[in-house]
Design a protein around this motif. Structure first.
Motif, PDB file in Angstrom:
ATOM      1  N   SER A  11       0.952 -10.302 -21.783  1.00  0.00           N
ATOM      2  CA  SER A  11       1.090 -10.526 -23.222  1.00  0.00           C
ATOM      3  C   SER A  11       2.074 -11.657 -23.470  1.00  0.00           C
ATOM      4  CB  SER A  11       1.591  -9.248 -23.901  1.00  0.00           C
ATOM      5  OG  SER A  11       0.645  -8.216 -23.797  1.00  0.00           O
ATOM      6  N   VAL A  12       1.740 -12.499 -24.431  1.00  0.00           N
ATOM      7  CA  VAL A  12       2.582 -13.658 -24.736  1.00  0.00           C
ATOM      8  C   VAL A  12       2.463 -13.966 -26.215  1.00  0.00           C
ATOM      9  CG1 VAL A  12       0.750 -15.312 -24.202  1.00  0.00           C
ATOM     10  CG2 VAL A  12       3.153 -15.996 -23.968  1.00  0.00           C
ATOM     11  N   GLY A  16       2.955 -19.784 -26.392  1.00  0.00           N
ATOM     12  CA  GLY A  16       3.467 -19.537 -25.055  1.00  0.00           C
ATOM     13  C   GLY A  16       2.521 -19.986 -23.957  1.00  0.00           C
ATOM     14  N   SER A  17       2.928 -19.701 -22.722  1.00  0.00           N
ATOM     15  CA  SER A  17       2.164 -20.125 -21.551  1.00  0.00           C
ATOM     16  C   SER A  17       2.000 -18.968 -20.569  1.00  0.00           C
ATOM     17  CB  SER A  17       2.886 -21.278 -20.834  1.00  0.00           C
ATOM     18  OG  SER A  17       3.016 -22.387 -21.681  1.00  0.00           O
ATOM     19  N   LEU A  18       0.915 -19.038 -19.817  1.00  0.00           N
ATOM     20  CA  LEU A  18       0.661 -18.125 -18.711  1.00  0.00           C
ATOM     21  C   LEU A  18      -0.044 -18.891 -17.611  1.00  0.00           C
ATOM     22  CD1 LEU A  18      -0.681 -14.820 -20.370  1.00  0.00           C
ATOM     23  CD2 LEU A  18       1.471 -15.083 -19.107  1.00  0.00           C
ATOM     24  N   ARG A  19       0.124 -18.415 -16.393  1.00  0.00           N
ATOM     25  CA  ARG A  19      -0.585 -19.006 -15.257  1.00  0.00           C
ATOM     26  C   ARG A  19      -1.352 -17.906 -14.537  1.00  0.00           C
ATOM     27  NH1 ARG A  19       1.262 -21.208  -9.454  1.00  0.00           N
ATOM     28  NH2 ARG A  19      -0.088 -23.058  -9.278  1.00  0.00           N
ATOM     29  N   LEU A  20      -2.672 -18.063 -14.518  1.00  0.00           N
ATOM     30  CA  LEU A  20      -3.530 -17.114 -13.823  1.00  0.00           C
ATOM     31  C   LEU A  20      -3.829 -17.615 -12.419  1.00  0.00           C
ATOM     32  CD1 LEU A  20      -6.151 -16.269 -16.606  1.00  0.00           C
ATOM     33  CD2 LEU A  20      -3.888 -15.265 -16.224  1.00  0.00           C
ATOM     34  N   SER A  21      -4.007 -16.666 -11.510  1.00  0.00           N
ATOM     35  CA  SER A  21      -4.402 -16.990 -10.144  1.00  0.00           C
ATOM     36  C   SER A  21      -5.643 -16.200  -9.780  1.00  0.00           C
ATOM     37  CB  SER A  21      -3.283 -16.639  -9.158  1.00  0.00           C
ATOM     38  OG  SER A  21      -2.109 -17.355  -9.439  1.00  0.00           O
ATOM     39  N   LYS A  86      -3.128 -19.431 -28.158  1.00  0.00           N
ATOM     40  CA  LYS A  86      -3.447 -19.019 -29.519  1.00  0.00           C
ATOM     41  C   LYS A  86      -3.975 -17.587 -29.497  1.00  0.00           C
ATOM     42  CE  LYS A  86      -5.069 -23.720 -30.502  1.00  0.00           C
ATOM     43  NZ  LYS A  86      -6.227 -24.535 -30.969  1.00  0.00           N
ATOM     44  N   PRO A  87      -3.892 -16.890 -30.618  1.00  0.00           N
ATOM     45  CA  PRO A  87      -4.440 -15.520 -30.643  1.00  0.00           C
ATOM     46  C   PRO A  87      -5.909 -15.461 -30.239  1.00  0.00           C
ATOM     47  CG  PRO A  87      -3.036 -15.880 -32.546  1.00  0.00           C
ATOM     48  CD  PRO A  87      -3.155 -17.214 -31.845  1.00  0.00           C
ATOM     49  N   GLY A 114     -11.162  -9.165 -13.240  1.00  0.00           N
ATOM     50  CA  GLY A 114     -10.652  -9.579 -14.542  1.00  0.00           C
ATOM     51  C   GLY A 114      -9.183  -9.267 -14.730  1.00  0.00           C
ATOM     52  N   THR A 115      -8.532 -10.077 -15.569  1.00  0.00           N
ATOM     53  CA  THR A 115      -7.140  -9.843 -15.927  1.00  0.00           C
ATOM     54  C   THR A 115      -6.988 -10.066 -17.431  1.00  0.00           C
ATOM     55  OG1 THR A 115      -4.834 -10.404 -15.409  1.00  0.00           O
ATOM     56  CG2 THR A 115      -6.408 -12.224 -15.406  1.00  0.00           C
ATOM     57  N   GLN A 116      -6.278  -9.189 -18.091  1.00  0.00           N
ATOM     58  CA  GLN A 116      -6.156  -9.228 -19.536  1.00  0.00           C
ATOM     59  C   GLN A 116      -5.096 -10.234 -19.970  1.00  0.00           C
ATOM     60  OE1 GLN A 116      -7.843  -7.339 -22.093  1.00  0.00           O
ATOM     61  NE2 GLN A 116      -6.758  -8.816 -23.426  1.00  0.00           N
ATOM     62  N   VAL A 117      -5.456 -11.070 -20.929  1.00  0.00           N
ATOM     63  CA  VAL A 117      -4.508 -11.982 -21.572  1.00  0.00           C
ATOM     64  C   VAL A 117      -4.485 -11.640 -23.060  1.00  0.00           C
ATOM     65  CG1 VAL A 117      -4.040 -14.369 -22.234  1.00  0.00           C
ATOM     66  CG2 VAL A 117      -4.802 -13.831 -19.900  1.00  0.00           C
ATOM     67  N   THR A 118      -3.321 -11.348 -23.584  1.00  0.00           N
ATOM     68  CA  THR A 118      -3.169 -11.014 -24.992  1.00  0.00           C
ATOM     69  C   THR A 118      -2.155 -11.958 -25.624  1.00  0.00           C
ATOM     70  OG1 THR A 118      -3.626  -8.677 -24.545  1.00  0.00           O
ATOM     71  CG2 THR A 118      -2.574  -9.209 -26.646  1.00  0.00           C
ATOM     72  N   VAL A 119      -2.572 -12.634 -26.676  1.00  0.00           N
ATOM     73  CA  VAL A 119      -1.704 -13.567 -27.390  1.00  0.00           C
ATOM     74  C   VAL A 119      -1.487 -13.013 -28.797  1.00  0.00           C
ATOM     75  CG1 VAL A 119      -1.319 -15.943 -28.109  1.00  0.00           C
ATOM     76  CG2 VAL A 119      -2.713 -15.452 -26.060  1.00  0.00           C
ATOM     77  N   SER A 120      -0.271 -12.600 -29.054  1.00  0.00           N
ATOM     78  CA  SER A 120       0.015 -11.938 -30.328  1.00  0.00           C
ATOM     79  C   SER A 120       1.487 -12.053 -30.654  1.00  0.00           C
ATOM     80  CB  SER A 120      -0.388 -10.468 -30.249  1.00  0.00           C
ATOM     81  OG  SER A 120       0.015  -9.772 -31.412  1.00  0.00           O
TER      82      SER A 120
END
Length: 121
Positions: A11-12, A16-21, A86-87, A114-120
């Protein structure tokens, strides 16, 4: 057998930023094109980014300039650097790869879990 395992979701806040692998393992002799997809609730899975074994990349219009896909061929790993989130980027992100199996010497498509990304905010 081949496995693709994604990591790095979370969650971000917006902006913000995230890095997936995405790490591939198993009986692999080569990996051709790798891809990131995402699926938001109630929507169809959509292609986000692709990268060939030679490093050529393509992006969905919605993420151009914000997301960067890369890979380390020696480690059979792909990354997705996501910035200015962005959301509407909220989704489950999946990796997909065309993997050559050591036993059969044929290429098949494999998916991660799968991996969950939540922008809120």
């Amino acid at each position: 057998q081949v496995q693709l395992v994604e990591s790095g979701g979370g969650s971000v806040q917006p902006g913000g930023s995230l890095r997936l692998s995405c790490a591939a393992s198993g009986s692999i002799f080569s990996i051709n094109t790798m891809r990131w997809y995402r699926q938001a609730p109630g929507k169809e899975r959509e292609l986000v980014a692709t990268i060939t074994s030679g490093g050529k990349t393509t992006y969905a219009d919605s993420v151009k300039g914000r997301f960067t896909v890369s890979r380390e061929n020696a480690k059979n790993t792909m990354f997705l650097q996501m910035s200015s989130l962005k959301p509407e980027d909220t989704a489950v992100y999946y990796c997909n790869a065309d993997v050559g199996d050591n036993m059969s010497r044929t290429f098949n498509g494999w998916w991660g879990q799968g991996t969950q990304v939540t922008v809120s905010s």
